[in-house]
Design an enzyme around this catalytic site. Structure first.
Site, PDB file in Angstrom:
ATOM      1  N   SER A 123      64.730  30.761  41.967  1.00  0.00           N
ATOM      2  CA  SER A 123      62.992  30.366  40.900  1.00  0.00           C
ATOM      3  C   SER A 123      63.493  29.801  39.880  1.00  0.00           C
ATOM      4  CB  SER A 123      62.712  32.380  40.700  1.00  0.00           C
ATOM      5  OG  SER A 123      63.852  33.119  40.028  1.00  0.00           O
ATOM      6  N   HIS A 144      59.491  29.051  47.768  1.00  0.00           N
ATOM      7  CA  HIS A 144      59.700  30.216  46.594  1.00  0.00           C
ATOM      8  C   HIS A 144      59.340  31.705  46.546  1.00  0.00           C
ATOM      9  CE1 HIS A 144      59.440  31.488  41.441  1.00  0.00           C
ATOM     10  NE2 HIS A 144      60.592  32.483  42.464  1.00  0.00           N
ATOM     11  N   GLU A 156      55.884  29.568  47.017  1.00  0.00           N
ATOM     12  CA  GLU A 156      55.454  27.789  46.020  1.00  0.00           C
ATOM     13  C   GLU A 156      56.656  26.861  47.235  1.00  0.00           C
ATOM     14  OE1 GLU A 156      55.205  29.036  41.326  1.00  0.00           O
ATOM     15  OE2 GLU A 156      56.613  28.066  41.978  1.00  0.00           O
ATOM     16  N   ASN A 194      55.613  29.670  36.977  1.00  0.00           N
ATOM     17  CA  ASN A 194      56.577  29.945  35.534  1.00  0.00           C
ATOM     18  C   ASN A 194      56.497  29.288  34.464  1.00  0.00           C
ATOM     19  OD1 ASN A 194      58.226  32.999  36.374  1.00  0.00           O
ATOM     20  ND2 ASN A 194      59.109  32.029  37.558  1.00  0.00           N
TER      21      ASN A 194
HETATM   22  P1  NAD Z   1      69.611  40.711  44.638  1.00  0.00           P
HETATM   23  O1  NAD Z   1      71.173  40.829  43.524  1.00  0.00           O
HETATM   24  O2  NAD Z   1      68.813  41.665  44.508  1.00  0.00           O
HETATM   25  O3  NAD Z   1      70.169  39.850  46.370  1.00  0.00           O
HETATM   26  C1  NAD Z   1      71.623  38.917  45.785  1.00  0.00           C
HETATM   27  C2  NAD Z   1      71.674  39.322  47.113  1.00  0.00           C
HETATM   28  O4  NAD Z   1      73.238  37.793  47.544  1.00  0.00           O
HETATM   29  C3  NAD Z   1      73.735  40.276  46.959  1.00  0.00           C
HETATM   30  O5  NAD Z   1      73.139  40.942  47.823  1.00  0.00           O
HETATM   31  C4  NAD Z   1      74.247  39.331  46.706  1.00  0.00           C
HETATM   32  O6  NAD Z   1      75.542  40.337  47.670  1.00  0.00           O
HETATM   33  C5  NAD Z   1      74.417  38.118  48.077  1.00  0.00           C
HETATM   34  N1  NAD Z   1      75.487  36.911  47.945  1.00  0.00           N
HETATM   35  C6  NAD Z   1      75.405  36.595  46.799  1.00  0.00           C
HETATM   36  N2  NAD Z   1      76.272  35.538  46.524  1.00  0.00           N
HETATM   37  C7  NAD Z   1      76.173  35.198  47.804  1.00  0.00           C
HETATM   38  C8  NAD Z   1      76.852  34.625  48.934  1.00  0.00           C
HETATM   39  N3  NAD Z   1      77.528  33.039  48.430  1.00  0.00           N
HETATM   40  N4  NAD Z   1      76.472  34.280  50.143  1.00  0.00           N
HETATM   41  C9  NAD Z   1      75.772  35.394  50.640  1.00  0.00           C
HETATM   42  N5  NAD Z   1      75.381  36.664  50.040  1.00  0.00           N
HETATM   43  C10 NAD Z   1      75.351  36.189  49.085  1.00  0.00           C
HETATM   44  O7  NAD Z   1      69.323  38.634  44.233  1.00  0.00           O
HETATM   45  P2  NAD Z   1      67.304  38.724  44.098  1.00  0.00           P
HETATM   46  O8  NAD Z   1      66.491  39.762  43.555  1.00  0.00           O
HETATM   47  O9  NAD Z   1      66.484  38.888  45.943  1.00  0.00           O
HETATM   48  O10 NAD Z   1      67.499  36.675  43.495  1.00  0.00           O
HETATM   49  C11 NAD Z   1      67.981  35.889  44.731  1.00  0.00           C
HETATM   50  C12 NAD Z   1      67.181  35.093  44.403  1.00  0.00           C
HETATM   51  O11 NAD Z   1      65.782  35.140  44.812  1.00  0.00           O
HETATM   52  C13 NAD Z   1      67.689  34.332  43.180  1.00  0.00           C
HETATM   53  O12 NAD Z   1      68.013  33.214  43.588  1.00  0.00           O
HETATM   54  C14 NAD Z   1      66.632  34.680  42.654  1.00  0.00           C
HETATM   55  O13 NAD Z   1      66.341  33.830  41.562  1.00  0.00           O
HETATM   56  C15 NAD Z   1      65.594  34.263  43.666  1.00  0.00           C
HETATM   57  N6  NAD Z   1      64.356  35.459  43.007  1.00  0.00           N
HETATM   58  C16 NAD Z   1      64.058  36.493  42.588  1.00  0.00           C
HETATM   59  C17 NAD Z   1      62.771  37.237  42.599  1.00  0.00           C
HETATM   60  C18 NAD Z   1      62.853  38.764  42.350  1.00  0.00           C
HETATM   61  O14 NAD Z   1      61.741  39.304  41.113  1.00  0.00           O
HETATM   62  N7  NAD Z   1      64.181  39.569  41.734  1.00  0.00           N
HETATM   63  C19 NAD Z   1      61.751  36.513  42.768  1.00  0.00           C
HETATM   64  C20 NAD Z   1      61.793  34.964  43.192  1.00  0.00           C
HETATM   65  C21 NAD Z   1      63.074  34.815  43.669  1.00  0.00           C
END
Ligand code: NAD
Length: 495
Positions: A123, A144, A156, A194
């Site tokens: 993001s 995204h 996106e 954003n």
């Molecule tokens: P989260 O913490 O809920 O999940 C991340 C997962 O990735 C965890 O289960 C972790 O164990 C796993 N992980 C970490 N490193 C790893 C690796 N090297 N290989 C495999 N698995 C691995 O996070 P999230 O909120 O789902 O966010 C994930 C991505 O999405 C981030 O880049 C975040 O910026 C992006 N994002 C999040 C949101 C939101 O609102 N949460 C919205 C848009 C984008």
């Protein structure tokens, strides 16, 4: 190279909030989905969680049970990243960290087939930077999604400097197949949503810093302008730590351009642990017995009278005012060819803001904010001139109430709250278009679908006009000095 990814086998890496959502949407669209996470058991747990989500959808009648079973049968929790060998698309949703994402994609490149597309759900990290070090950086693209993935329509599609146009096009088409609305974006800090959304928070924080109004007043006025949540209640929901981090990352990524400077008000809240709903207190108090949002003040205002009442201006707003005044039974004259819009009451003026403060405009003057439409009891900010007589200060709001608004007094600041916020959202969107981040249509779709804005910035611009927006921004610029209010060259081109 053209890629058709429809129905292709897919690997989702990272089985957190976003990964589960992406797996669900892909499986429901008919893809075989593999789900991988480095934490032992996380992918299997995610599948169990998804089974419950799908059951709940079936119970609510939103999904047929055969469809739920079929979608679930398409998802496989895998124990090794080597499963990527059979994928045509990998979507990464792991921790938001450049070094870890880079390492993952370099590892994936050694496993996947030559035509496999690599997508990141980052993001905030540059897609160009994530691709740096890949042997084929052209195959990496940003995909995204917004949270919650199954509900939010926007994707996106973010192209870095080296992303192949065909790869971006394939992800664009695939997103459509998944029932999403994709928008092309260039990899720049904050991408579209954003970045353009920053002023929604920043303007309210700036007004709070100078004590121009309370959070409840600012929220009420922006809700009345059609936003689902006011900025203060929204920041409380997002969490001030998260919101502050995004603001700070956009600020830093723009080489500390003061246009994006974060707010001391928010910094204090983060430092003090007032993070919003999750900590029990932000701008508002939450938890047992605490009022979530303070009620708006509703004063009952007797109908004012005037010896000589004139309605200045023309257009839909002036017509709405005319209709409202007719209902009050007050006699009034029309001055259509006027350079301002509003009421002239026995020589005193109640004017729609053009950016200038009431005090700049004169003595017996009050300004009011930009309304969405006339009346319906909508909250509307207003401010009297610092030199206005007590009589006019006491009467001006009653005229707004007579027009069926719920007047909310605030300090005499340029552009009050709605006009100022909308002008700044338009300005930021204009800069994004100027820099090729997105098209005007893309910006409108992104803001409506990514953050539920009632309209897109360019739709607001079409209803308003560029010289008026520029005029308002120039007043803000002269008033505050500094870079935040500098007018986008893209807007200047209109004049
Ligand atoms: P989260 O913490 O809920 O999940 C991340 C997962 O990735 C965890 O289960 C972790 O164990 C796993 N992980 C970490 N490193 C790893 C690796 N090297 N290989 C495999 N698995 C691995 O996070 P999230 O909120 O789902 O966010 C994930 C991505 O999405 C981030 O880049 C975040 O910026 C992006 N994002 C999040 C949101 C939101 O609102 N949460 C919205 C848009 C984008």
């Amino acid at each position: 190279m053209t890629h058709t990814l429809n129905g292709a086998p897919l690997l989702v890496v990272g089985a957190g909030i976003m990964g589960i959502g992406i797996a669900q949407v892909a499986a429901q669209a008919g893809h075989p989905v593999m789900l991988f996470d480095t934490r032992d058991g996380a992918a299997a747990e995610a599948k169990d969680k998804l089974a419950k989500t799908l059951d709940a959808l079936v119970a609510k009648g939103k999904l047929r049970s055969e469809e739920a079973a079929l979608a679930l049968s398409r998802i496989e929790a895998v124990a090794s990243i080597d499963a990527a060998a059979s994928a045509r698309l990998v979507v990464e949703a792991i921790v938001e960290n450049l070094a870890i994402k880079r390492t993952l994609f370099q590892q994936l490149e050694a496993i996947v087939a030559p035509d496999c597309v690599l997508a990141t759900n980052t993001s905030s990290i540059s897609v160009t930077a994530i691709a740096n070090g890949l042997r084929h950086p052209g195959r990496l693209v940003g995909m995204h999604f917004f949270n919650p993935v199954p509900l939010m329509k926007l994707v996106e599609v973010v192209s870095g400097l080296q992303t192949d146009a065909a790869v971006a096009a394939a992800i664009f088409d695939l997103s459509k197949d998944w029932g999403k609305v994709p928008v092309h974006a260039r990899s720049t800090p904050g991408f579209i949503v954003n970045r353009i959304a920053r002023p929604y928070y920043a303007e309210t924080l700036a007004l709070l810093l100078e004590q121009a109004a309370t959070p409840a007043v600012l929220d009420a006025c922006l809700r009345a302008a059609g936003f689902r949540m006011g900025p203060c209640e929204l920041m409380d929901l997002i969490g001030h730590d998260t919101n502050f981090a995004v603001t700070q990352s956009v600020y830093e990524a723009n080489f500390f351009d003061r246009r994006f400077v974060p707010s001391l008000v928010q910094r204090e809240m983060v430092d003090g642990g007032l993070l919003g709903r999750k900590s029990g207190r932000g701008f508002y108090a939450y938890g047992d017995g605490a009022a979530t949002v303070l009620p708006e003040s509703i004063e009952s205002m007797p109908l004012p009278t005037a010896k000589l009442l004139r309605l200045h201006g023309q257009g839909p707003l002036a017509e709405g005012f005319a209709t409202a005044l007719e209902k009050t039974g007050q006699a009034f004259l029309r001055v259509q060819a006027s350079d301002w819009l509003g009421l002239e009451v026995d020589g005193a003026q109640l004017r729609l803001t053009d950016g200038r403060t009431a005090s700049q405009l004169g003595t017996e003057v009050a300004v009011f904010d930009r309304p969405l439409s006339v009346g319906h009891g909508a909250a509307l900010a207003w401010a009297p001139s610092l030199r206005a007589s007590p009589a006019w200060t006491g009467t001006a709001a009653r005229w707004l109430a007579a027009l069926d608004f719920k007047p909310q007094r605030m300090a005499d600041t340029p552009g009050l709250v709605v006009a100022r916020t909308l002008a700044m959202l338009i300005n930021e969107a204009a800069d994004a278009v100027l820099q090729g981040v997105c098209t005007p249509e893309g910006a409108d779709a992104a803001m409506k679908l990514g953050v539920n804005y009632p309209a897109g910035p360019f739709e607001w611009l079409a209803q308003w006009n560029a010289p008026a927006v520029i005029g308002l921004l120039d007043v803000l610029d002269a008033h505050y000095r500094g870079e935040r209010y500098r007018v986008s060259p893209w807007l200047r081109k209109f004049v």
